[in-house]
Structures are given as C-alpha cells and as structure tokens.
Design a protein around this motif. Structure first.
Motif, mmCIF file in Angstrom:
data_model
loop_
_atom_site.group_PDB
_atom_site.id
_atom_site.type_symbol
_atom_site.label_atom_id
_atom_site.label_comp_id
_atom_site.label_asym_id
_atom_site.label_seq_id
_atom_site.Cartn_x
_atom_site.Cartn_y
_atom_site.Cartn_z
ATOM 1 N N LYS A 292 36.475 36.745 43.255
ATOM 2 C CA LYS A 292 35.028 36.614 43.095
ATOM 3 C C LYS A 292 34.535 37.351 41.853
ATOM 4 C CE LYS A 292 30.787 35.659 44.463
ATOM 5 N NZ LYS A 292 30.282 34.278 44.525
ATOM 6 N N LEU A 293 35.071 38.530 41.627
ATOM 7 C CA LEU A 293 34.654 39.349 40.486
ATOM 8 C C LEU A 293 35.407 38.998 39.211
ATOM 9 C CD1 LEU A 293 34.419 42.806 42.306
ATOM 10 C CD2 LEU A 293 32.509 41.363 41.563
ATOM 11 N N GLN A 294 36.344 38.049 39.328
ATOM 12 C CA GLN A 294 37.132 37.588 38.186
ATOM 13 C C GLN A 294 37.823 38.754 37.467
ATOM 14 O OE1 GLN A 294 34.364 35.271 35.814
ATOM 15 N NE2 GLN A 294 34.562 33.490 37.146
ATOM 16 N N LEU A 295 38.479 39.569 38.266
ATOM 17 C CA LEU A 295 39.212 40.696 37.700
ATOM 18 C C LEU A 295 40.401 40.189 36.890
ATOM 19 C CD1 LEU A 295 39.389 43.208 40.702
ATOM 20 C CD2 LEU A 295 37.659 43.069 38.897
ATOM 21 N N SER A 296 40.810 40.991 35.912
ATOM 22 C CA SER A 296 42.008 40.655 35.149
ATOM 23 C C SER A 296 43.215 40.708 36.072
ATOM 24 C CB SER A 296 42.193 41.639 33.994
ATOM 25 O OG SER A 296 42.492 42.939 34.498
ATOM 26 N N LYS A 297 44.306 40.079 35.629
ATOM 27 C CA LYS A 297 45.513 40.053 36.444
ATOM 28 C C LYS A 297 45.975 41.458 36.792
ATOM 29 C CE LYS A 297 50.318 38.506 36.493
ATOM 30 N NZ LYS A 297 51.418 37.871 35.723
ATOM 31 N N ARG A 298 45.960 42.354 35.821
ATOM 32 C CA ARG A 298 46.435 43.721 36.070
ATOM 33 C C ARG A 298 45.507 44.468 37.023
ATOM 34 N NH1 ARG A 298 50.365 46.492 37.612
ATOM 35 N NH2 ARG A 298 50.272 48.715 37.086
ATOM 36 N N ASN A 299 44.195 44.344 36.832
ATOM 37 C CA ASN A 299 43.258 45.019 37.737
ATOM 38 C C ASN A 299 43.347 44.465 39.161
ATOM 39 O OD1 ASN A 299 42.210 46.888 35.954
ATOM 40 N ND2 ASN A 299 40.498 45.580 35.304
ATOM 41 N N LYS A 300 43.603 43.157 39.245
ATOM 42 C CA LYS A 300 43.779 42.557 40.565
ATOM 43 C C LYS A 300 44.995 43.163 41.253
ATOM 44 C CE LYS A 300 44.354 38.084 42.853
ATOM 45 N NZ LYS A 300 44.486 36.610 42.659
ATOM 46 N N GLU A 301 46.091 43.310 40.497
ATOM 47 C CA GLU A 301 47.308 43.916 41.051
ATOM 48 C C GLU A 301 47.043 45.353 41.491
ATOM 49 O OE1 GLU A 301 50.604 41.456 38.356
ATOM 50 O OE2 GLU A 301 50.063 43.537 37.869
ATOM 51 N N ILE A 302 46.363 46.114 40.654
ATOM 52 C CA ILE A 302 46.085 47.520 40.985
ATOM 53 C C ILE A 302 45.240 47.612 42.253
ATOM 54 C CG2 ILE A 302 44.896 49.619 40.213
ATOM 55 C CD1 ILE A 302 45.644 48.785 37.330
ATOM 56 N N LEU A 303 44.218 46.740 42.359
ATOM 57 C CA LEU A 303 43.355 46.749 43.546
ATOM 58 C C LEU A 303 44.149 46.431 44.803
ATOM 59 C CD1 LEU A 303 40.589 46.922 44.901
ATOM 60 C CD2 LEU A 303 40.249 44.498 44.322
ATOM 61 N N ILE A 304 44.995 45.410 44.737
ATOM 62 C CA ILE A 304 45.773 44.997 45.918
ATOM 63 C C ILE A 304 46.793 46.073 46.295
ATOM 64 C CG2 ILE A 304 47.468 43.331 46.751
ATOM 65 C CD1 ILE A 304 45.935 41.224 45.065
ATOM 66 N N TYR A 305 47.471 46.646 45.285
ATOM 67 C CA TYR A 305 48.440 47.705 45.578
ATOM 68 C C TYR A 305 47.737 48.925 46.151
ATOM 69 C CZ TYR A 305 51.396 44.886 42.458
ATOM 70 O OH TYR A 305 52.087 43.873 41.846
ATOM 71 N N GLY A 306 46.565 49.219 45.611
ATOM 72 C CA GLY A 306 45.792 50.348 46.137
ATOM 73 C C GLY A 306 45.350 50.109 47.570
ATOM 74 N N ALA A 307 44.950 48.846 47.869
ATOM 75 C CA ALA A 307 44.563 48.499 49.239
ATOM 76 C C ALA A 307 45.736 48.687 50.189
ATOM 77 C CB ALA A 307 44.056 47.060 49.287
ATOM 78 N N TYR A 308 46.928 48.327 49.706
ATOM 79 C CA TYR A 308 48.127 48.442 50.543
ATOM 80 C C TYR A 308 48.482 49.892 50.826
ATOM 81 C CZ TYR A 308 53.034 47.744 51.929
ATOM 82 O OH TYR A 308 54.231 47.747 52.601
ATOM 83 N N MET A 309 48.235 50.768 49.855
ATOM 84 C CA MET A 309 48.694 52.157 49.985
ATOM 85 C C MET A 309 47.571 53.158 50.217
ATOM 86 S SD MET A 309 51.630 52.406 47.036
ATOM 87 C CE MET A 309 52.961 51.226 46.934
ATOM 88 N N HIS A 310 46.334 52.692 50.367
ATOM 89 C CA HIS A 310 45.219 53.643 50.338
ATOM 90 C C HIS A 310 45.238 54.656 51.478
ATOM 91 C CE1 HIS A 310 43.404 50.802 53.241
ATOM 92 N NE2 HIS A 310 42.555 51.763 53.565
ATOM 93 N N ASP A 311 45.863 54.311 52.597
ATOM 94 C CA ASP A 311 45.898 55.243 53.734
ATOM 95 C C ASP A 311 47.255 55.932 53.893
ATOM 96 O OD1 ASP A 311 43.316 55.238 54.717
ATOM 97 O OD2 ASP A 311 43.629 53.473 55.978
ATOM 98 N N ILE A 312 48.080 55.917 52.852
ATOM 99 C CA ILE A 312 49.420 56.487 52.983
ATOM 100 C C ILE A 312 49.376 57.990 53.269
ATOM 101 C CG2 ILE A 312 49.713 56.977 50.511
ATOM 102 C CD1 ILE A 312 52.639 56.102 50.846
ATOM 103 N N GLY A 313 48.293 58.662 52.865
ATOM 104 C CA GLY A 313 48.171 60.097 53.113
ATOM 105 C C GLY A 313 48.062 60.453 54.584
#
Length: 571
Positions: free
Chosen positions: A409-430
């Motif tokens: 929706k926000l038309q993020l770049s490919k790299r930012n999209k990857e960072i967002l998805i990876y961050g979503a996957y790991m955001h609660d690892i702590g």
C-alpha cells in the motif's frame, strides 16, 4: 482400519505357514513309512542313503521357511513376496509330485496332499490363484496316469483321478468365492470408515495416515511430495443465504471437480468443513502450482446454483501449496506450511493460489553466508518463544501478513519491504528472556512484571546486533513500542525520531494485539480496533500510517478472514 486388516492378514499368513510346516513334517513321516522295512529295526544301507538325500534338503527348507515366515522384516517380505510365493507353491507341487511318484504313482494314497497347497493358496491369494494351482495339480496327476499306463484302452486310475480333479476344483472355487466375498465386505467397511459420507472423498483421518506413508516413501525414494489445501471462498455467506442443504450441494460439486481433475496416484480428501486437501506424490512445487491453478480455474468456471449472490458473482476457491522436503521436514510441517499458504491466499483477495514461502529462507538468501548459522539459531529462539507463549506465535504470523499488505500500500522499496517483514518476524524475539508465567498470565500484570515485559525490545535488539547482515532490523525491534507523542518505551522517542519502518510496525503490531485473544487483555472487534487506531492517530500512532493501514484492512481484507486467522492461531 488398515492396521486391523494388516493384523488379520498377518494372522492368516501365520496360520497358513504353520499348516505348510506341518505338511512338510507329514511328508517326513510318509518318507519314513515308505523306506523303513516292515518289522525291521535296522535299515539297509541303500535305504539309509535315500533317507539322507531326501531328509537333509527337506529339513533345510523347513528351517529356511520357518525363518522367513516368522523372523524376516516385513519390508523385505513385501519386496520379494510375489517371487517367494511362486517359488513356495512350485516347491510344494514338486515335493508332492515326487512323494506320489515314489509311493506308487497310480496306486498312491497321497494324491490328496495337493489339497493342502490348493486350500492354503486360495485362502491367502484368492480364487484365481487357487484355481490355477488346482488345475496344475490336476494336470500333474492325470499326466502321471497317462505316463504310467500309456497304451491302456481303459485306464481305471485316470477315471478315478478325474473325480479327484473335480474335488480339487470344487475346493478352490467355492473357497475362493468366499474369500472374494469377504474381501469385498472388508473393502466396503474400509470405505465407510475412510470415505467422507457427503463428498465421497477420503476423510481427514485417512488423509493424515496416508500423508505419513507418502512422506516416508518420498524420503526413502528421494522424491518430493506436494500438498494442496483448498478452501471455498465466502462459503459461510452462501450457507447462511441458502441453507445447509444448498451448502452441501456446493461441497459435493467442488469435490467432484477436485476428484475429476487430479491425476492417477494423487489423493483427494475432505479435510474439514469447506476445506479440501490433495496429496501429490512425486510432484515438485511447479507441477503442484500448475495443478492447483487448473483446479482453481475449473471451480471458478463451473456454474453453481445461487452463485450470483456471492461477492464476486461466482463460487471460487483459494488454495495453498507446499512441498516436502523443500518447504517442510515432515508431514506435520507440510500440513502447516500448506495451511499458511492457503490463509495468505484467502487473506489477500481470495480466488488465488499461493505457494508457501519461509521468511527464514528469505532472510538466509539475503544475508552473508557467515551469518546463516546465527539466523538459524535465531529461528530456534523463536521456536522456544512459541513453545512458551502460544499467542506470540500466532501474533507474529499475522503481523507478517499485515506488514506485507501495508508495504504494498505504501509502495515501499524492495529493501524496505524486506526489512519491515524481517522486523515483523523477529520483533518479539526479546521475549526469550521473559518468564513464561509473565507471558501467559491471565490477570493484570504487576508493576514489576510489566517492567520485565517492557525489556523485550532492548533484549531483542541485543540478540540481533550480533548478526551484521541484520543490523538494519535492529531499529524496528528496539522501537516498535515507541509512541508518536513520545510516551512509549524504551527510549521515549517522538514523531520522526522514531524510524519510519518502526512506526509502521507499531501500527500493525498494536492492531493485532487489540484484536486478538491475549492472556492479559480483552479482545476488541476489528471495527473497534480500527476505531482505536483512528482515535490514537497523532498521539500513539503516525496518522499517515494509520490512514493507509485502515484502508488496507477495510478494502483488501475481509473481516471473516481476520476471524479465521485469529481462530487458526488461537487453537
């Protein structure tokens, strides 16, 4: 049922083996009676050698047969069973013929021995093979009669043996017919147990049992096993509109389409409700996707009564595909991965085919080789967290899906999209450092417990910082609980001080937290969750991101799908 049938067959085989062994011992008695002189305690030398020549091979065969019947592994037996059966039958026919020949041919009273092999063969292998053995036995007996008295005008022995031939055939025929009837009866019972009564596809239990076998076979033969999960779109709406009878009509018709468009060797089943599953042995992902797309098109292009009332004016289906061993290490993971792919297909637009994608595989393909082992360790940590807190597992999966949608929706770049998805996957690892009793506590957290839980962003960032290739994810992990007005934690960042991708993750994470069942929070409805985002826009959340995410939720995702996702991960 299969286990019961296998046990029954094993019992039959064991009984038949005992009968055959007893027959061999009976042959030993016949040989002794034939060659031992009447009223003589001492054998002639010729008789002794004849006994040695006959008995030693016979005893060796008895020992080998005993070992084969009761000791050899079933998988070896099954591999060579047909060859062994032919050898076994021929051996008994040869031995019986030899006994009859030695004991007087025409005048021998041991012709009845053939009944042993006729009966046991018919019981084990059915009427066809039993009749073949009875005919062969008959030809041997009649052939002996002709050989011994070749020129006789009237061969009394031949006429008498014709009666015995009739006995052989009449024994194999009715007994074989009974075995056939019993086999058909067992098959019908098996079908009633394994077949879904409504759709006439295999049922859930049979599907799971077969999948285990197919995966094991794939492992042995180094062949892939693919799976398709199929779910009828908007089925509840159709059912509520027209009633359960019409709903059953749709289920039957979809089942017919699936059954009529899969290949020989594939297995289709009703997995539950409006969900179907197809097992595709020796099939790679590309072939499975092609077949799934073909099924999707056939369902979409088939007319169903009342389909005009559906949102798209058609009955359609969404499908998820996964493959062993590329995407799953066992049957359980294969089911889960195909199910995840299905829910992604239903979650985004419906009426489409999705292949399972592993976030971990995506991460591995985009990081330095030296960091792969560390990322694998991170996956292990996430698995530990999932085991500690069932909510966290489902929460992460949903946040990843939301993140993919808003990134588009926000038309993020490919790299930012990857960072967002990876961050979503790991955001609660702590949360690996948070006590389980805190994570799953149903009562309100104490101040001390709340402070412990608030440490998980910093703990997660500490874990991730050791992976050089993932350093861009660290700001998302440490800042996903910061607030737009500066009242968040752990660093009280405000407005644009919070990284843009972290602000996106905050909105997504908070929405799922509000609309999910949590140990320490009452779940809001999805409309209430949207209203809460809008109410807190500009204070807790970035208003532009809230606006975009609300549009995603309202336009691209059905509330029924959100409910489905929540039920899926709550179970």
């Amino acid at each position: 049922m299969k286990k019961i049938i296998n046990n029954k067959q094993k019992q039959i085989n064991d009984i038949v083996s005992v009968v055959k062994l007893s027959t061999l011992l009976l042959i030993g008695i016949i040989l002794s009676k034939t060659f031992v002189k009447n009223n003589s305690a001492i054998w002639e030398s010729s008789t002794f050698y004849i006994l040695i020549i006959l008995f030693i091979p016979l005893m060796l065969f008895v020992l080998v047969y005993l070992a084969w019947s009761f000791s050899v592994e079933n998988k070896i037996k099954n591999k060579y069973r047909n060859i062994f059966n032919i050898i076994e039958i021929n051996f008994f026919l040869i031995v019986f013929s030899a006994i009859i020949w030695v004991c007087g041919v025409n005048g021998s009273q041991y012709k009845i021995l053939y009944l042993f092999i006729i009966i046991t063969t018919t019981i084990q292998y059915g009427m066809k093979r039993g009749l073949i053995v009875s005919i062969i036995s008959s030809l041997i007996i009649l052939g002996m009669d002709i050989m011994v008295v070749p020129n006789a005008y009237l061969n009394d022995f031949f006429q008498d043996d014709l009666i015995l031939v009739g006995i052989f055939i009449l024994t194999a025929w009715p007994l074989g017919f009974y075995v056939k009837i019993e086999g058909e009866h067992i098959k019908r019972l098996e079908e009633q147990i394994n077949i879904d009564g409504l759709t006439e596809l295999y049922n859930h239990r049979y599907f799971c049992d077969t999948l285990i076998e197919k995966v094991k076979a794939g492992e042995r033969n180094n062949k892939p096993v693919s799976m398709i999960f199929i779910d009828i779109d908007y089925f509840k709406q159709y059912n509520d509109t027209y009633g359960h009878q019409k709903g059953d009509y749709v289920l039957r018709k979809v089942a017919e389409i699936i059954k009529g468009n899969i290949r020989e060797g594939d297995l289709s089943a009703r997995y539950g409700g409006e969900e179907f599953a197809v097992i595709l042995p020796d099939t790679n992902e590309k072939e499975a996707l092609n077949l799934a797309e073909h099924l999707r098109e056939r369902i979409e292009n088939t007319y169903f009564e009342g389909e005009d009332s559906q949102p798209n004016g058609k009955i359609t289906a969404s499908m998820g595909v996964s493959v062993y061993p590329d995407k799953a290490k066992d049957d359980i993971e294969l089911i889960k991965s195909a199910d995840d792919a299905l829910y992604r297909a239903k979650f985004i637009n419906k009426n489409k085919v999705e292949s399972y994608t592993s976030i971990l595989d995506e991460i591995k393909s985009n990081i330095d080789e030296k960091d792969v082992e560390l990322v694998t360790s991170i996956k292990t940590l996430i698995s530990v967290i999932n085991a500690k807190d069932k909510y966290t597992y489902g929460h992460v999966e949903r946040v990843v899906i939301y993140s993919r949608l808003i990134a588009e929706k926000l038309q993020l770049s490919k790299r930012n999209k990857e960072i967002l998805i990876y961050g979503a996957y790991m955001h609660d690892i702590g949360k690996i450092n948070t006590r389980k009793e805190v994570l799953v506590k149903k009562m309100k957290l104490t101040d001390e417990e709340w402070e412990e839980l608030k440490q998980h962003p910093a703990n997660g960032a500490e874990i991730i910082k050791s992976v050089e290739s993932l350093k861009e994810i660290t700001p998302l992990i440490i800042s996903h609980h910061e607030r737009y007005d500066g009242k968040g934690y752990p660093n009280r960042l405000k407005g644009d001080e919070i990284p843009f991708l972290a602000r996106i993750l905050t909105v997504v994470d908070s929405f799922d937290a509000m609309t999910s069942n949590r140990p320490y929070n009452t779940r809001k409805s999805y409309e209430d969750g949207i209203q809460e985002l809008e109410r807190c826009s500009g204070t807790q959340f970035d208003p532009e991101i809230v606006k975009a995410f609300v549009e995603v939720v309202r336009n691209d995702i059905e509330v029924s799908d959100l409910n489905g996702m929540n039920r899926k991960y709550a179970n």
